[in-house]
Design an enzyme around this catalytic site. Structure first.
Site, PDB file in Angstrom:
ATOM      1  N   LYS A  37      46.550  43.270  22.806  1.00  0.00           N
ATOM      2  CA  LYS A  37      47.622  44.219  22.472  1.00  0.00           C
ATOM      3  C   LYS A  37      48.750  44.128  23.480  1.00  0.00           C
ATOM      4  O   LYS A  37      49.901  44.382  23.184  1.00  0.00           O
ATOM      5  CB  LYS A  37      47.058  45.642  22.469  1.00  0.00           C
ATOM      6  CG  LYS A  37      46.359  45.988  21.176  1.00  0.00           C
ATOM      7  CD  LYS A  37      46.176  47.503  21.078  1.00  0.00           C
ATOM      8  CE  LYS A  37      44.862  47.842  20.443  1.00  0.00           C
ATOM      9  NZ  LYS A  37      43.738  48.093  21.332  1.00  0.00           N
ATOM     10  N   GLY A  40      50.110  39.825  29.676  1.00  0.00           N
ATOM     11  CA  GLY A  40      49.751  39.798  31.111  1.00  0.00           C
ATOM     12  C   GLY A  40      48.426  39.126  31.407  1.00  0.00           C
ATOM     13  O   GLY A  40      48.150  38.763  32.548  1.00  0.00           O
ATOM     14  N   GLY A 181      31.576  35.476  45.598  1.00  0.00           N
ATOM     15  CA  GLY A 181      32.909  34.870  45.570  1.00  0.00           C
ATOM     16  C   GLY A 181      33.918  36.011  45.669  1.00  0.00           C
ATOM     17  O   GLY A 181      33.543  37.169  45.915  1.00  0.00           O
ATOM     18  N   GLY A 269      31.087  34.173  38.003  1.00  0.00           N
ATOM     19  CA  GLY A 269      32.085  33.164  37.618  1.00  0.00           C
ATOM     20  C   GLY A 269      32.685  33.442  36.255  1.00  0.00           C
ATOM     21  O   GLY A 269      32.427  34.468  35.622  1.00  0.00           O
ATOM     22  N   HIS A 442      57.687  40.994  67.916  1.00  0.00           N
ATOM     23  CA  HIS A 442      56.667  41.749  68.659  1.00  0.00           C
ATOM     24  C   HIS A 442      56.927  43.247  68.511  1.00  0.00           C
ATOM     25  O   HIS A 442      58.079  43.665  68.621  1.00  0.00           O
ATOM     26  CB  HIS A 442      56.730  41.362  70.136  1.00  0.00           C
ATOM     27  CG  HIS A 442      55.773  42.149  70.980  1.00  0.00           C
ATOM     28  ND1 HIS A 442      54.412  41.909  70.949  1.00  0.00           N
ATOM     29  CD2 HIS A 442      55.979  43.177  71.846  1.00  0.00           C
ATOM     30  CE1 HIS A 442      53.813  42.752  71.791  1.00  0.00           C
ATOM     31  NE2 HIS A 442      54.742  43.540  72.338  1.00  0.00           N
TER      32      HIS A 442
HETATM   33  P1  FAD Z   1      44.483  34.547  31.578  1.00  0.00           P
HETATM   34  O1  FAD Z   1      45.070  35.453  32.580  1.00  0.00           O
HETATM   35  O2  FAD Z   1      43.030  34.628  31.300  1.00  0.00           O
HETATM   36  O3  FAD Z   1      45.302  34.772  30.237  1.00  0.00           O
HETATM   37  C1  FAD Z   1      44.985  34.124  29.058  1.00  0.00           C
HETATM   38  C2  FAD Z   1      45.570  34.902  27.905  1.00  0.00           C
HETATM   39  O4  FAD Z   1      45.379  34.155  26.711  1.00  0.00           O
HETATM   40  C3  FAD Z   1      44.887  36.243  27.671  1.00  0.00           C
HETATM   41  O5  FAD Z   1      45.866  37.244  27.581  1.00  0.00           O
HETATM   42  C4  FAD Z   1      44.154  36.068  26.333  1.00  0.00           C
HETATM   43  O6  FAD Z   1      44.111  37.267  25.576  1.00  0.00           O
HETATM   44  C5  FAD Z   1      45.034  35.043  25.659  1.00  0.00           C
HETATM   45  N1  FAD Z   1      44.337  34.258  24.626  1.00  0.00           N
HETATM   46  C6  FAD Z   1      43.140  33.628  24.704  1.00  0.00           C
HETATM   47  N2  FAD Z   1      42.893  32.959  23.562  1.00  0.00           N
HETATM   48  C7  FAD Z   1      43.947  33.180  22.748  1.00  0.00           C
HETATM   49  C8  FAD Z   1      44.287  32.738  21.444  1.00  0.00           C
HETATM   50  N3  FAD Z   1      43.510  31.889  20.763  1.00  0.00           N
HETATM   51  N4  FAD Z   1      45.444  33.174  20.914  1.00  0.00           N
HETATM   52  C9  FAD Z   1      46.271  34.008  21.592  1.00  0.00           C
HETATM   53  N5  FAD Z   1      46.005  34.431  22.833  1.00  0.00           N
HETATM   54  C10 FAD Z   1      44.866  34.018  23.405  1.00  0.00           C
HETATM   55  N6  FAD Z   1      43.732  35.691  40.890  1.00  0.00           N
HETATM   56  C11 FAD Z   1      44.587  35.806  41.924  1.00  0.00           C
HETATM   57  O7  FAD Z   1      45.377  34.900  42.165  1.00  0.00           O
HETATM   58  N7  FAD Z   1      44.593  36.937  42.714  1.00  0.00           N
HETATM   59  C12 FAD Z   1      43.736  37.951  42.510  1.00  0.00           C
HETATM   60  O8  FAD Z   1      43.776  38.950  43.235  1.00  0.00           O
HETATM   61  C13 FAD Z   1      42.810  37.852  41.445  1.00  0.00           C
HETATM   62  N8  FAD Z   1      41.936  38.854  41.198  1.00  0.00           N
HETATM   63  C14 FAD Z   1      41.076  38.740  40.152  1.00  0.00           C
HETATM   64  C15 FAD Z   1      40.172  39.764  39.932  1.00  0.00           C
HETATM   65  C16 FAD Z   1      39.287  39.682  38.882  1.00  0.00           C
HETATM   66  C17 FAD Z   1      38.310  40.801  38.639  1.00  0.00           C
HETATM   67  C18 FAD Z   1      39.320  38.551  38.012  1.00  0.00           C
HETATM   68  C19 FAD Z   1      38.382  38.458  36.849  1.00  0.00           C
HETATM   69  C20 FAD Z   1      40.216  37.522  38.229  1.00  0.00           C
HETATM   70  C21 FAD Z   1      41.097  37.603  39.308  1.00  0.00           C
HETATM   71  N9  FAD Z   1      41.998  36.582  39.574  1.00  0.00           N
HETATM   72  C22 FAD Z   1      42.845  36.681  40.636  1.00  0.00           C
HETATM   73  C23 FAD Z   1      42.070  35.365  38.736  1.00  0.00           C
HETATM   74  C24 FAD Z   1      43.246  35.458  37.762  1.00  0.00           C
HETATM   75  O9  FAD Z   1      43.134  36.637  37.003  1.00  0.00           O
HETATM   76  C25 FAD Z   1      43.270  34.241  36.847  1.00  0.00           C
HETATM   77  O10 FAD Z   1      43.258  33.070  37.629  1.00  0.00           O
HETATM   78  C26 FAD Z   1      44.512  34.238  35.979  1.00  0.00           C
HETATM   79  O11 FAD Z   1      44.583  35.398  35.180  1.00  0.00           O
HETATM   80  C27 FAD Z   1      44.536  33.002  35.065  1.00  0.00           C
HETATM   81  O12 FAD Z   1      45.695  33.019  34.305  1.00  0.00           O
HETATM   82  P2  FAD Z   1      45.784  32.289  32.897  1.00  0.00           P
HETATM   83  O13 FAD Z   1      47.188  32.481  32.440  1.00  0.00           O
HETATM   84  O14 FAD Z   1      45.261  30.906  33.015  1.00  0.00           O
HETATM   85  O15 FAD Z   1      44.760  33.036  31.934  1.00  0.00           O
END
Ligand code: FAD
Length: 463
Positions: A37, A40, A181, A269, A442
């Site tokens: 919805k 981000g 981790g 993971g 400092h």
């Molecule tokens: P995602 O953020 O996973 O986004 C993928 C998007 O694709 C999602 O919105 C999903 O709904 C959408 N999607 C999937 N399939 C489809 C489809 N078929 N059609 C349309 N939309 C789709 N990283 C940091 O650097 N700093 C942090 O402090 C940090 N804290 C974290 C804490 C937690 C608890 C977790 C779980 C992760 C954390 N991470 C952190 C890791 C970080 O969240 C991820 O590395 C990052 O979000 C990856 O970005 P991405 O764009 O690859 O994918």
């Protein structure tokens, strides 16, 4: 044609939405497809941002607990978990609204629904309406999701994931966390500050096993001081749901330890979201559950690109975003520089914080470097004493012959902010001498970085 785009990005996480902005900035007609919805992705909705909102409340609790030492008496302070969760939701809502605003600002067309590649140059969107988009280029940025253990199916009440842990409105009296981790460590730290008795279970020999070993040992000391229990070199054998919570049987050495707690967080993971994305319709290669790419984020299929958590690089938000920029610039023919992953920082927002960039001592040696090391403890830094934050150190590893900085490892208050200087130093291929001659204000914690560089040269000043 209205639905014909230069670039269609599937997934609006920090990889996808940043790629879409950059593609639009490059003058390309761009669409972004997202099935959630809100925009981000994991980072904004279930990862970086909500965890740090909880952590901010947790660190306020820690500060209030020791406020008396600073001559500030705060009688009767207490945690109101429901308010903590509501504030976290407000923070997330504000930032996700910001992403939607950016899409408007840059003229990116957003389609809400499930996106799938549907043959060469085509993406279908399955949402409230069904659309077929023509795409000259497709960037797959569908990210990752929680990985479960077959013998610990989450019920989101007693057995939780990092997603459901963010919705907990009553702090469990006791919590077992599987996996030390960044995610497991952050939740362990947060819930300890909220009042849970926490036990971490890690299969590898140390907490934060990917960090430099000295850092892992320091965080173990800090966790012992905070009375966060942990078992390392420990393998979970069985998880049982009980009336009162969970019973976790853990193999440690020759024996088995049984841990009982009100709740269990499984943080072992993530797995890439690569199913039902139509990769097979164009023949995108998948290896060990991830999509292999070259330095410009190209998959094996022409005009199909992949970025973020589903490619075999560091699974971090800032890495995903940079990969998005590289892909969008490459599509625009800008010939971007491939990412040097040795210069991407890692940050763990525990108490104390941990941040690093570049090679650990072990990796530097494995790569054949002769090294020199400088370390500066925060206990010898004035600002740390002022703030009562004496834990930890800055450790710098440099090449012995050329003095080039190979790695910087920081554990202590504000480590995740302090690492930025080290990232710039690595990017500029700075030497330890150049960092040592950089003047640090400092009193600041950043003086520890300068002093550790002096340490590499054999002469810290204040230690
Ligand atoms: P995602 O953020 O996973 O986004 C993928 C998007 O694709 C999602 O919105 C999903 O709904 C959408 N999607 C999937 N399939 C489809 C489809 N078929 N059609 C349309 N939309 C789709 N990283 C940091 O650097 N700093 C942090 O402090 C940090 N804290 C974290 C804490 C937690 C608890 C977790 C779980 C992760 C954390 N991470 C952190 C890791 C970080 O969240 C991820 O590395 C990052 O979000 C990856 O970005 P991405 O764009 O690859 O994918």
């Amino acid at each position: 044609m209205a639905n014909a785009f230069d670039v269609v990005v599937i997934g609006a996480g920090p990889g996808g939405y940043v790629a879409a902005i950059r593609a639009a900035q490059n003058g390309l007609k761009t669409a972004l497809v997202e099935r959630d919805k809100k925009l981000g992705g994991t980072c904004l909705l279930r990862g970086c941002i909500p965890t740090k909102a909880l952590l901010h409340s947790a660190s306020l609790m820690d500060s209030l607990a020791k406020a008396g030492d600073f001559g500030v008496n705060v009688p009767g302070f207490a945690l109101e978990m429901e308010k903590v969760i509501k504030r976290k939701e407000r923070v997330v809502a504000k930032l996700t609204g910001g992403v939607a605003g950016l899409m408007k600002k840059y003229g990116v067309t957003v389609f809400k629904g499930h996106g799938r590649l549907a043959g060469k140059g085509r993406v279908t969107v399955d949402g409230e309406t069904k659309e077929t988009l023509e795409a000259r280029h497709v960037i797959v940025a569908t990210g990752s999701e929680v990985k479960n253990l077959p013998f610990a199916t989450p019920d989101h009440k007693k057995i939780l994931t990092s997603d459901s842990m963010l919705e907990v409105t009553a702090v469990p009296k006791s919590l077992v966390v599987l996996g030390a981790g960044a995610v497991g460590m952050e939740f362990a730290s947060i819930f300890k500050s909220f009042g849970s008795a926490v036990t971490l279970v890690e299969m590898m020999p140390h907490l934060l096993p990917l960090e430099d070993e000295d850092v892992s040992k320091e965080i173990e000391k800090a966790y012992r001081r905070r009375k966060i229990e942990f078992l390392v070199g420990a393998k979970v054998q069985k998880v049982e749901s009980t009336e009162a919570g969970v019973k976790v049987s853990v193999g440690v050495g020759e024996g088995v330890q049984v841990l009982e707690a009100e709740a269990l967080l499984v943080a072992v993971g993530r797995k890439a979201v690569i199913e039902d994305v139509g990769l097979d319709t164009v023949g995108v290669k998948v290896e060990r559950g991830l999509i292999p790419v070259d330095g410009l984020m190209r998959t094996n299929v022409e005009n199909v690109w992949a970025i973020g958590d589903l490619v075999p690089t560091l699974a971090l938000a800032h890495v995903a975003s940079h990969e998005g920029i590289v892909a969008a610039d490459a599509i625009a023919g800008k010939n971007p520089t491939p990412i040097n992953y040795d210069r991407a920082p890692s940050a763990t927002y525990t108490s104390p914080e941990v941040a690093s960039v570049g090679l650990t001592e072990k990796k530097a040696r494995e790569r054949g470097h002769e090294i020199k090391v400088g370390t500066m403890p925060f206990a010898a830094i004035a600002k740390a004493t002022i703030a009562g934050e004496n834990e930890g150190f800055v450790k710098i590893i440099a090449d012995k012959k050329y003095d080039e900085i190979l790695g910087v490892h920081i554990i202590g208050a504000h480590a995740t902010e302090l690492i930025a200087e080290a990232c710039a130093a690595l990017e500029l291929e700075a030497t330890a001498e150049e960092l040592a001659t950089t003047i640090h204000a400092h009193p600041t914690l950043s003086e520890a970085v300068g002093e550790a560089a002096h340490g590499v040269l054999g002469h810290t000043i204040n230690f």
